[in-house]
Design an enzyme around this catalytic site. Structure first.
Site, PDB file in Angstrom:
ATOM      1  N   HIS A  85      -4.597  27.039  12.322  1.00  0.00           N
ATOM      2  CA  HIS A  85      -4.266  25.608  12.308  1.00  0.00           C
ATOM      3  C   HIS A  85      -3.999  25.162  13.735  1.00  0.00           C
ATOM      4  CE1 HIS A  85      -2.511  21.784  11.172  1.00  0.00           C
ATOM      5  NE2 HIS A  85      -2.512  22.068   9.892  1.00  0.00           N
ATOM      6  N   TYR A 101      -7.511  18.215  13.345  1.00  0.00           N
ATOM      7  CA  TYR A 101      -7.170  19.207  12.315  1.00  0.00           C
ATOM      8  C   TYR A 101      -8.433  19.701  11.601  1.00  0.00           C
ATOM      9  CZ  TYR A 101      -2.048  18.399  12.164  1.00  0.00           C
ATOM     10  OH  TYR A 101      -0.702  18.334  12.432  1.00  0.00           O
ATOM     11  N   HIS A 130      -6.570  22.606   4.932  1.00  0.00           N
ATOM     12  CA  HIS A 130      -7.327  21.381   4.609  1.00  0.00           C
ATOM     13  C   HIS A 130      -8.614  21.735   3.887  1.00  0.00           C
ATOM     14  CE1 HIS A 130      -5.337  21.049   8.642  1.00  0.00           C
ATOM     15  NE2 HIS A 130      -4.572  20.290   7.889  1.00  0.00           N
ATOM     16  N   GLU A 190       2.159  19.766   0.736  1.00  0.00           N
ATOM     17  CA  GLU A 190       2.403  19.048   1.987  1.00  0.00           C
ATOM     18  C   GLU A 190       3.835  18.539   1.958  1.00  0.00           C
ATOM     19  OE1 GLU A 190       0.480  18.726   4.550  1.00  0.00           O
ATOM     20  OE2 GLU A 190      -1.626  18.455   3.994  1.00  0.00           O
ATOM     21  N   ARG A 196       1.272   9.093   4.595  1.00  0.00           N
ATOM     22  CA  ARG A 196       2.617   8.834   4.083  1.00  0.00           C
ATOM     23  C   ARG A 196       2.618   7.998   2.801  1.00  0.00           C
ATOM     24  NH1 ARG A 196       5.688  10.261   8.805  1.00  0.00           N
ATOM     25  NH2 ARG A 196       4.337  11.939   9.506  1.00  0.00           N
TER      26      ARG A 196
END
Lengths: 247, 247
Positions: A85, A101, A130, A190, A196
């Site tokens: 990562h 990412y 991911h 997560e 968010r």
């Protein structure tokens, strides 16, 4: 002052994995003492390995470079996997969670594909987050590139590479479970994810990744593998910790 | 000696798009004369725009930087789209077709998402190759990131961004057509693609991308859009050329 870690406050919910003190231009073997301390003294069950300590400038050698071999020998000896990562992006070309990412995941997979790493370390294990970046969506490209180079097949790489489920929509997770062997998929939650907000189409948080796995067409055995069985196999020290707790 | 181009030898099969003389550190507006020459004098219907002229080192500004605006004004004036495609990778971290290509697609999409580019140029159009890189697989991530920043939605970006079908396996193309609006998918063939060999599971070439579209669950109208209708809409100069041929 030593504050208790999350894994000490909630030992039934969290098992720790460690960050390594990687730095641009520094040899990866410098990370070995910290890896040993975390695993052997503190009981950590894995580590994170960044494929780009420069933070979006990709100035260090690929993860398959010989300079990583001393660190890999230690990962094998300790029998702990590394999650691959990246950290933040300092490069204005790359948005952190939206580009860097995902690019890091895809890049690392392709580095492994073109290397002899898993011939040299047959039990070395990497978890790519991911949902493997772009890899499952382009599975045919990777299968074909691997066949063209006649070094190893993507199927053979599945002894060493695993993907998490941090893909933020139901069809993506469903696709992941249809393309990648079930034994190679580990549930990823997560705590504070890349997004968010809530999806106005569902009223649910985008990064509530469990919902997508719950909703995927899976046998109960496959679901158990994804939620627990695979993690216990890939992280033997997590399994030992759980067995000690009678689980 | 002027040799005939492919599009001159086979004008019913090929319509040309041009490369731009981008160079690391050079202002994008330097490309305007060549763009004009190709489109206005030679009848080209589009161009290619690299998001990384440095070839894997990502040293130039993002595609949304103001330095690109003069070039975009010209693209809008000429009414030609740009395909956003990197060139080779000179960076040992990035395999060309297996990492740099796909990363370039994902990176460009995220640059557009975080910008005001389509407010400033409402008719500017980009085609992102390789089925949009990682974007459709991570559609929830991009929808969520866009909603979080309250600038534009991914759905609004579909006025300006299109994806090709160069995804080398049936399930990937099927997935693309289920996630991305049909109006935003353009058939992409591979003259010489990333993979040279045949898939032992099917006996067919990996890069024979038409087969995957043929095999996808699509209405005949959707299939027509992907194979022809969308390209004629996104590339008006291609449409004009075809109409001149009585098609």
């Amino acid at each position: 002052m030593n504050r208790p870690a999350c894994s000490q406050l909630f030992p039934e919910n969290f098992a720790p994995v460690c960050q390594l003190p990687q730095s641009p231009g520094a040899p990866p073997k410098n990370c070995i003492p910290e890896l040993r301390r975390c695993v052997e003294q503190l009981g950590f069950v894995g580590c994170n390995l960044s494929p780009d300590p420069s933070g979006g400038y990709w100035k260090d050698p690929p993860l398959t470079d010989r300079s990583f071999y001393p660190l890999y020998e230690e990962l094998v000896r300790l029998d702990v996997p590394a999650m691959v990562h990246v950290s933040s992006s300092c490069n204005p070309c790359f948005h952190g969670t939206g580009a860097h990412y995902i690019n890091g995941d895809t890049t690392a997979f392709m580095q492994f594909l073109t290397s002899d790493l898993f011939k040299d370390f047959p039990t070395l294990r990497f978890v790519i987050p991911h949902g493997g970046g772009a890899v499952p969506y382009h599975w045919g490209r990777y299968r074909g590139l691997a066949l063209d180079q006649k070094k190893q097949t993507v199927e053979e790489m599945m002894k060493n590479i695993f993907f998490d489920t941090c893909v933020y929509h139901g069809p993506g997770v469903e696709f992941l479970t249809q393309i990648v062997p079930i034994d190679n998929i580990l549930f990823g939650s997560e705590m504070i994810g890349a997004v968010r907000g809530k999806d106005p189409l569902t009223g649910e948080y985008f990064d509530d990744t469990k919902r997508y796995v719950d909703g995927a067409k899976l046998t109960s055995q496959a679901r158990n593998q994804i939620f627990e069985g695979n993690a216990r196999r890939v992280y033997p020290r997590l399994d030992a910790r759980l067995r000690k707790q009678g689980k």
